[in-house]
Design an enzyme around this catalytic site. Structure first.
Site, mmCIF file in Angstrom:
data_model
loop_
_atom_site.group_PDB
_atom_site.id
_atom_site.type_symbol
_atom_site.label_atom_id
_atom_site.label_comp_id
_atom_site.label_asym_id
_atom_site.label_seq_id
_atom_site.Cartn_x
_atom_site.Cartn_y
_atom_site.Cartn_z
ATOM 1 N N HIS A 61 0.816 -1.212 0.000
ATOM 2 C CA HIS A 61 0.000 0.000 0.000
ATOM 3 C C HIS A 61 0.854 1.268 0.000
ATOM 4 C CE1 HIS A 61 -0.237 -0.508 4.693
ATOM 5 N NE2 HIS A 61 0.945 -0.091 4.300
ATOM 6 N N ASN A 62 0.345 2.280 -0.695
ATOM 7 C CA ASN A 62 0.947 3.615 -0.784
ATOM 8 C C ASN A 62 2.262 3.650 -1.562
ATOM 9 O OD1 ASN A 62 -1.151 4.449 0.925
ATOM 10 N ND2 ASN A 62 0.099 4.196 2.755
#
Length: 356
Positions: A257-258
């Site tokens: 994620h991210n």
């Protein structure tokens, strides 16, 4: 081109067997023909297994000995190696034989043609918008409010979540899943088993248990990206996960994620990238490399296979090893390590000789 169809179907995985003469091959690759212009081929094969109706290539001198046992009919060869291939019936001289194959493969191995239309077993959600000439395969599910661009090709059993956007000319092979929060650009190819915008791995330990952190960010796949089979790309937690335009990702890769990956990067099989790492434009990550979270790999950097990266990598550098370090330094450290057994033996022998 002769365009002669071959009865009996496929040859070495080829589509309906188009027959090309050596002259056709030379014209397609803009090469110079030497030898029999009428020699016909119907498939591409490695030099050591090529037969008289195959085309192959020779780009490096170390492979020239394979010509002694090869039955290849037409050979793409660099001018510097043309003399080595004098026994081949037809030679096509090109500066870059490997690159020249790009002009031949689509002719000899035709991709299946797309037939626009929505299969009667597909499920189309409320408010979903389908562009002109889309193809939606059997048992595909298009969620409420999802958008398919013009000429999008959605394979059988794909699942596209609520509100997901898929761009023009993008192809999803069978069994691709786009969770809610996915945004996929134009001319993207997603191979079977790809999962986009699944939740990232984030928990807070509280009151004796691991509590899940909700993921509300998006996963944005920009234009001209290709993602290999069974690769998973997580959505952002409160930010977006982004795959930059023109980047190519191999099978069995995990992007946390991210993470933000720049333009024109290459990620090979089994690469793993932990959350919030940033990979800048033009980077190459070789197979099984593992990258820690919140690090930056600078523009044009290269990471060697099975490297373990725990800190920032400067732009343009090549790092390898575990823990990863500049490649030359890693080689010196490895060489020193290999010398240790010999040094220990010498030391033991010296001690033994000096004992009373």
């Amino acid at each position: 081109m002769t365009g002669t169809a071959r009865k009996g179907g496929n040859v070495a995985g080829a589509a309906e067997g188009t027959l090309l003469s050596a002259g056709d091959v030379a014209r397609l690759v803009n090469g110079r023909l030497e030898g029999d212009a009428s020699r016909a081929v119907r498939a591409v094969a490695p030099l050591d297994r090529a037969g008289e109706d195959d085309v192959s290539f020779l780009a490096a001198a170390k492979y020239a000995p394979l010509l002694q046992s090869s039955g290849v009919g037409v050979l793409l060869v660099s001018p510097a190696l043309a003399a080595e291939a004098a026994s081949v019936p037809a030679r096509v001289l090109v500066d870059n034989p490997h690159e020249a194959l790009l002009a031949l493969l689509p002719v000899l191995y035709r991709s299946p043609e797309r037939e626009p239309g929505v299969h009667p077993t597909a499920v189309i959600g409320r408010g979903a918008r389908l562009g002109d000439d889309v193809t939606v395969g059997a048992y595909a599910v298009i969620g409420d409010g999802a958008t398919l661009g013009e000429r999008a090709w959605i394979g059988a059993h794909c699942a596209i979540g609520t509100g997901v956007a898929v761009g023009d000319d993008t192809r999803l092979h069978p069994h691709v899943t786009l969770y809610q929060g996915a945004v996929v650009g134009r001319r993207v190819t997603l191979h079977s088993g790809v999962r986009v915008a699944s939740d990232g791995f984030g928990y807070v330990y509280r009151d004796g248990r691991h509590e899940k952190i909700p993921h509300v960010g998006r996963c944005v796949i920009e234009d001209d990206v290709e993602i290999g089979a069974n690769t998973t790309i997580d959505r952002g937690s409160i930010d977006d996960t982004v795959i930059g335009a023109g980047t190519k990702i191999d099978n069995l890769v995990h992007v946390g994620h991210n993470v933000r990956i720049g333009r024109l990067c290459l990620l090979m099989a089994q690469v793993g990238i932990a959350g919030s790492a940033r990979i800048e434009d033009g980077c190459i990550l070789a197979g099984q490399a593992g990258l820690g979270g919140h690090i930056v790999v600078g523009k044009g950097a290269r990471i060697g296979g099975q490297a373990g990266v725990f800190g920032d990598v400067p732009a343009g550098q090549t790092w390898s090893g575990y823990p990863a370090r500049p490649h030359r330094e890693a080689l010196r450290a490895q060489a020193a390590l290999f010398k240790l057994p010999g040094l220990l033996r010498d030391l033991e022998q010296l001690i033994a000789e000096r004992r009373p």
